[in-house]
Design an enzyme around this catalytic site. Structure first.
Site, mmCIF file in Angstrom:
data_model
loop_
_atom_site.group_PDB
_atom_site.id
_atom_site.type_symbol
_atom_site.label_atom_id
_atom_site.label_comp_id
_atom_site.label_asym_id
_atom_site.label_seq_id
_atom_site.Cartn_x
_atom_site.Cartn_y
_atom_site.Cartn_z
ATOM 1 N N HIS A 107 -7.098 14.004 26.103
ATOM 2 C CA HIS A 107 -5.649 14.059 25.861
ATOM 3 C C HIS A 107 -5.349 14.436 24.414
ATOM 4 O O HIS A 107 -4.557 15.327 24.145
ATOM 5 C CB HIS A 107 -5.019 12.711 26.212
ATOM 6 C CG HIS A 107 -3.666 12.505 25.610
ATOM 7 N ND1 HIS A 107 -2.552 13.155 26.065
ATOM 8 C CD2 HIS A 107 -3.253 11.746 24.575
ATOM 9 C CE1 HIS A 107 -1.512 12.799 25.339
ATOM 10 N NE2 HIS A 107 -1.913 11.938 24.419
ATOM 11 N N PHE A 108 -6.010 13.764 23.455
ATOM 12 C CA PHE A 108 -5.563 14.085 22.097
ATOM 13 C C PHE A 108 -6.233 15.328 21.530
ATOM 14 O O PHE A 108 -5.767 15.855 20.539
ATOM 15 C CB PHE A 108 -5.591 12.876 21.155
ATOM 16 C CG PHE A 108 -6.922 12.293 20.867
ATOM 17 C CD1 PHE A 108 -7.845 12.949 20.087
ATOM 18 C CD2 PHE A 108 -7.234 11.039 21.357
ATOM 19 C CE1 PHE A 108 -9.063 12.382 19.808
ATOM 20 C CE2 PHE A 108 -8.453 10.460 21.079
ATOM 21 C CZ PHE A 108 -9.376 11.136 20.311
ATOM 22 N N HIS A 109 -7.270 15.820 22.203
ATOM 23 C CA HIS A 109 -7.720 17.148 21.779
ATOM 24 C C HIS A 109 -6.776 18.230 22.287
ATOM 25 O O HIS A 109 -6.724 19.313 21.718
ATOM 26 C CB HIS A 109 -9.166 17.407 22.199
ATOM 27 C CG HIS A 109 -10.142 16.734 21.265
ATOM 28 N ND1 HIS A 109 -10.440 15.403 21.338
ATOM 29 C CD2 HIS A 109 -10.850 17.201 20.203
ATOM 30 C CE1 HIS A 109 -11.289 15.076 20.380
ATOM 31 N NE2 HIS A 109 -11.554 16.155 19.666
ATOM 32 N N TYR A 154 2.964 11.070 15.578
ATOM 33 C CA TYR A 154 4.228 11.792 15.365
ATOM 34 C C TYR A 154 4.262 12.427 13.987
ATOM 35 O O TYR A 154 4.865 13.481 13.793
ATOM 36 C CB TYR A 154 5.415 10.855 15.570
ATOM 37 C CG TYR A 154 5.657 10.641 17.034
ATOM 38 C CD1 TYR A 154 4.886 9.725 17.735
ATOM 39 C CD2 TYR A 154 6.581 11.401 17.727
ATOM 40 C CE1 TYR A 154 5.052 9.557 19.089
ATOM 41 C CE2 TYR A 154 6.741 11.236 19.083
ATOM 42 C CZ TYR A 154 5.980 10.316 19.753
ATOM 43 O OH TYR A 154 6.144 10.171 21.100
ATOM 44 N N ARG A 177 -15.154 6.540 26.453
ATOM 45 C CA ARG A 177 -15.060 7.329 25.230
ATOM 46 C C ARG A 177 -15.938 6.689 24.161
ATOM 47 O O ARG A 177 -16.482 5.613 24.359
ATOM 48 C CB ARG A 177 -13.612 7.367 24.756
ATOM 49 C CG ARG A 177 -13.116 6.038 24.219
ATOM 50 C CD ARG A 177 -11.652 6.059 23.879
ATOM 51 N NE ARG A 177 -11.389 6.732 22.621
ATOM 52 C CZ ARG A 177 -10.255 6.567 21.911
ATOM 53 N NH1 ARG A 177 -9.309 5.765 22.342
ATOM 54 N NH2 ARG A 177 -10.074 7.213 20.783
ATOM 55 N N ARG A 178 -16.052 7.330 23.025
ATOM 56 C CA ARG A 178 -16.758 6.813 21.860
ATOM 57 C C ARG A 178 -18.141 6.306 22.232
ATOM 58 O O ARG A 178 -18.525 5.204 21.856
ATOM 59 C CB ARG A 178 -15.965 5.675 21.238
ATOM 60 C CG ARG A 178 -14.539 6.004 21.028
ATOM 61 C CD ARG A 178 -13.809 4.871 20.395
ATOM 62 N NE ARG A 178 -13.183 5.330 19.171
ATOM 63 C CZ ARG A 178 -12.461 4.555 18.381
ATOM 64 N NH1 ARG A 178 -12.322 3.304 18.630
ATOM 65 N NH2 ARG A 178 -11.923 5.046 17.305
ATOM 66 N N HIS A 223 0.480 4.746 16.372
ATOM 67 C CA HIS A 223 1.254 5.668 17.205
ATOM 68 C C HIS A 223 2.154 6.587 16.376
ATOM 69 O O HIS A 223 2.117 7.801 16.555
ATOM 70 C CB HIS A 223 2.031 4.958 18.306
ATOM 71 C CG HIS A 223 2.625 5.957 19.235
ATOM 72 N ND1 HIS A 223 1.862 6.710 20.091
ATOM 73 C CD2 HIS A 223 3.885 6.419 19.381
ATOM 74 C CE1 HIS A 223 2.627 7.566 20.733
ATOM 75 N NE2 HIS A 223 3.862 7.416 20.324
#
Ligand code: HEM
Ligand SMILES: [Cu+2]
Ligand SMILES: [Cu+2]
Lengths: 550, 167
Positions: A372-374, A225, A437-438, A221
């Site tokens: 989300h993370f794209h 950041y 996913r994946r 995580h």
């Protein structure tokens, strides 16, 4: 105070080395991304018997770990060089960091490419990759630690030379980010050195799976950041200069970085909410700590828009939104990061869903997460990095961002935005419908649900294709800026404080205090659960090679 | 540290929403008991048969009371073992009537897997050495695809089953 002249040749060469690896990674990783979306559409088969999970591992490792780390370390070196300076000795250590990271990358990449490490960038045990994969990753981390200590040393030397003065804001921010990175990567380094390497070499028969996952997410995580903070550095301290304004508030910027340091690490359980073996109360505690980052996030949003408005009004733009219209939309150094900020609004909202104790269950491990993370990393962070590269690269190579390249940059930004909107929206929807996913293309049981998923996978391929065009264009611009653009001086934009700004409270630079609180929070959030995990651990897991085709 | 007046309003509003939000998830977690799946029960991954629920003859669906079912599953790359039918063929589909309460119990013999009944809140990680459990009421009729949603190797996308909820 700041030397806005160019760096010395020797210095610039070091920073550029990191940029070259960054953009080479973008090209390789982006190509893999394209192949993934095409393969998942079901319309296209990977040639030469290439396995989907090999390219997915390359994509995750090269973009998630290599591109980001190289860009950040290089950019932060440049920021430190500009604000507190770099000595010859420090520069040499900078090169050692670079080569250690690069050699590690090459070892890991070669292992993946020969099919010995189809374990994805999270390398969950007890899938066992070839030991070279873990050793390569360990070298990347060790290399980045060298950079960490060079940065610490740079600030320390400056402090000694400027007693009683507050450190330059950007140097302070770099130090926070590196402190966080170091504390966080201790987790994954412990796991790789003590658990994975002996086990993959056969010196340890079994591995504690839950412990390895917990150590991974203790790092995983804060990793995000670590990607985000350099973007914040640009938003707080560079964008104001680009739009012709001043820093909103030095103290607020420092305060929000301190809060980000404190609340980024003790929260890894929110990635493990659906795992057995972790007490629900401790999961809940880490969920609450996760949400504390709302505070620095809101502070950042406020400062940025306050800077936009103050600057616009000072230039005489009236009305409620007059200042907004007159922002430098045609300057790619502003436009790209700005779109990144906008993408962070839905990205952050999605993050709240992911981190929520119960809502997480619906979307955990679905392709929603990838969507989300794209949005957050591959849009917010990457567009900000591109925005930085448009001035940093020519500044380092002694060239200029010409109006023509600026225009190409704007086109690039728009292509990226369109492609990512299509791809990530369809990923979010497919994830809500339960699509995992994946996963390579599959009909699964061939039910009704599956046919709805596949149409979104086709949409992802459309988005992915547009994105890949954006990558080609970005690479072209990078090559131009690095080698062919006309010679000249490109500004290194660093915003200054208002003349009448309040002095920054001394306590904000009390490293012992902030790092002490951070460590206390980590100990609070992890000690008992980790003791629990070790005490109640099941028999360890033997390594498994065949499921990944070894 | 000086805070602008508008910033104070903005932060108060933000912190207020945050507090409200945390109260809601805390209420759901501790008063309503809707924690995400957590089950601190260990098992030997190399000998899952030693556990009553995962003996070959106990795998699959069984009705434990009127309208209450248990499903025992052993995951392995790349298959969910849900027992065998009367002809000795592996079961790939579970059928339960609408409105029934179903307890899913699952463990793995090898690597980490996922178990998600797509489109529902049944979503668990399955880790070697641990038993994952989740009880739910099947409120909606239809055919639901069960997918392995944690990467478990190169056959990951071929690991699935079906849950049919009939009227
Ligand atoms: C051309 C642009 C891109 C395309 C088409 C693309 C496409 C994809 C797709 C389809 C997946 C999911 C595959 C799956 O779950 O089976 C994925 C995963 C991922 N992408 Fe991208 N992506 C792009 C750019 C990026 C960038 C710029 C980054 C990071 C800086 C990034 C980081 C990742 C990561 C970390 C994963 C997760 C891999 C994993 O789950 O193991 N991607 N990408
Ligand atoms: Cu599986
Ligand atoms: Cu799987």
């Amino acid at each position: 105070m700041l030397k806005n002249t160019l760096f010395s040749k020797k210095e610039a060469r070091l920073y550029m080395a990191f940029m070259h690896v960054t953009f080479a990674s973008l090209l390789i990783g982006g190509l893999m991304g394209l192949l993934q979306t095409l393969s998942r559409s079901g319309q296209f088969k990977l040639p030469f018997g290439i396995n989907y999970y090999t390219i997915l591992t390359v994509h995750g490792v090269i973009l998630g770990l290599v591109l980001t780390t190289f860009f950040i370390v290089g950019f932060q070196f440049a920021l430190m060089g500009k604000t507190v300076g770099i000595s010859d000795k420090q520069r040499q250590w900078g090169w050692i960091a670079f080569w250690t990271m690069l050699i590690g990358t090459i070892i890991a990449a070669a292992t993946i490419l020969v099919g010995q490490a189809n374990v994805l960038y999270t390398f969950y045990a007890p899938l066992r990759a070839h030991a070279a994969f873990y050793i390569g990753l360990a070298l990347v981390i060790v290399g980045s630690w060298i950079a960490v200590f060079v940065n610490f040393r740079q600030l320390y030397v400056w402090k000694k030379a400027n007693p009683g003065q507050k450190s330059p804001l950007l140097a302070f921010m770099v130090t926070i980010n590196m402190a966080m990175w170091f504390i966080a990567s201790l987790g994954v380094a412990t796991s790789v050195l003590i658990q994975f390497i002996p086990w993959s070499l056969g010196y340890a028969a079994t591995i504690n799976v839950l412990l390895s996952r917990t150590l991974f997410w203790y790092f995983g995580h804060p990793l995000v950041y670590f990607w985000l903070l350099p973007a914040y550095m640009a938003w707080y301290a560079i964008i104001p200069k680009i739009i012709g304004g001043k820093l909103f508030s030095d103290s607020l910027a420092r305060m929000s970085f301190i809060l980000l340091l404190m609340f980024s690490i003790p929260v890894g359980f929110h990635h493990q909410l659906t795992e057995p073996g972790i007490d629900p109360t401790w999961k809940f505690i880490q969920v609450v700590l996760t949400f504390m980052v709302v505070i620095p996030t809101l502070m950042t949003a406020f400062s940025i828009f306050a800077t936009f408005e103050t600057t616009g009004r000072r230039k005489g733009h009236k009305g409620l939104f007059g200042w907004f219209k007159h922002l430098p939309w045609k300057d790619v150094r502003f436009l790209a990061p700005f779109i990144g900020m906008v993408a962070f609004i839905p990205g952050g909202a999605g993050g709240i869903v992911n981190a929520s104790h119960q809502m997480n269950t619906l979307i955990h491990n679905t392709i929603w997460v990838t969507g989300h993370f794209h949005l957050t990393v591959a849009t917010t962070v990457i567009l900000t990095f591109f925005g930085i590269a448009y001035w940093l690269v020519p500044h380092l190579t002694g060239r200029r961002l010409t109006p023509k390249l600026n225009k190409l940059g704007i086109i690039q930004t728009i292509i990226w935005t369109v492609g990512m909107t299509i791809m990530s929206t369809s990923m979010h929807i497919q994830g809500l419908l339960g699509g995992p996913r994946r996963s390579d293309f599959s009909n699964y049981a061939g039910g009704e649900q599956v046919s709805t998923w596949i149409s979104y996978q086709v949409a992802q391929a459309v988005g992915g294709t547009i994105l890949f065009i954006g990558i080609i264009l970005m690479i072209y611009i990078f090559i131009q800026l690095a080698f062919f653009a006309p010679r000249g001086v490109q500004e290194f934009p660093i915003a200054e404080e208002e003349v009448d700004a309040d002095p920054t409270p001394k306590i904000l630079e009390n490293w012992y205090l902030w790092i002490g609180i951070t460590i206390a929070l980590i100990l609070f959030a992890y000690t008992i659960p980790v003791i629990d995990i070790i005490k109640h651990s099941p028999p360890g897991s033997l390594p498994f090679d065949w499921p990944i085709g070894r | 540290m000086h805070l602008h007046k508008y910033e104070k309003i903005w932060l108060t509003f933000g912190l207020g929403s945050l507090a409200l939000f945390l109260v809601i998830i805390g209420f759901a977690a501790f008063w309503k008991g809707t924690h995400p799946m957590s089950h601190i029960e260990t098992i030997d991954p190399q000998n899952v048969e030693a556990h009553e629920s995962f003996k070959p003859e106990n795998l699959g669906l069984r009705e434990v009371a009127q309208g209450k079912y248990t499903v025992n599953i052993v995951a392995s790359a790349f298959n969910y073992d849900i027992g065998t039918d009367a002809d000795g063929k592996p079961v790939k589909k579970i059928r339960v009537p609408k409105g029934s309460t179903v307890l899913f119990q699952i463990t793995t013999k090898d690597v980490v897997h996922g178990f998600q009944v797509a489109g529902t809140n049944v979503n668990m990680m399955v880790e070697p050495g641990h038993v994952s459990r989740l009880e739910t009421v099947m409120k909606n009729a239809g055919e639901f695809t069960v997918v392995c949603n944690e990467y478990c190797g190169i056959g990951h996308h071929q690991m699935f089953a079906t849950v049919e909820v009939y009227e």
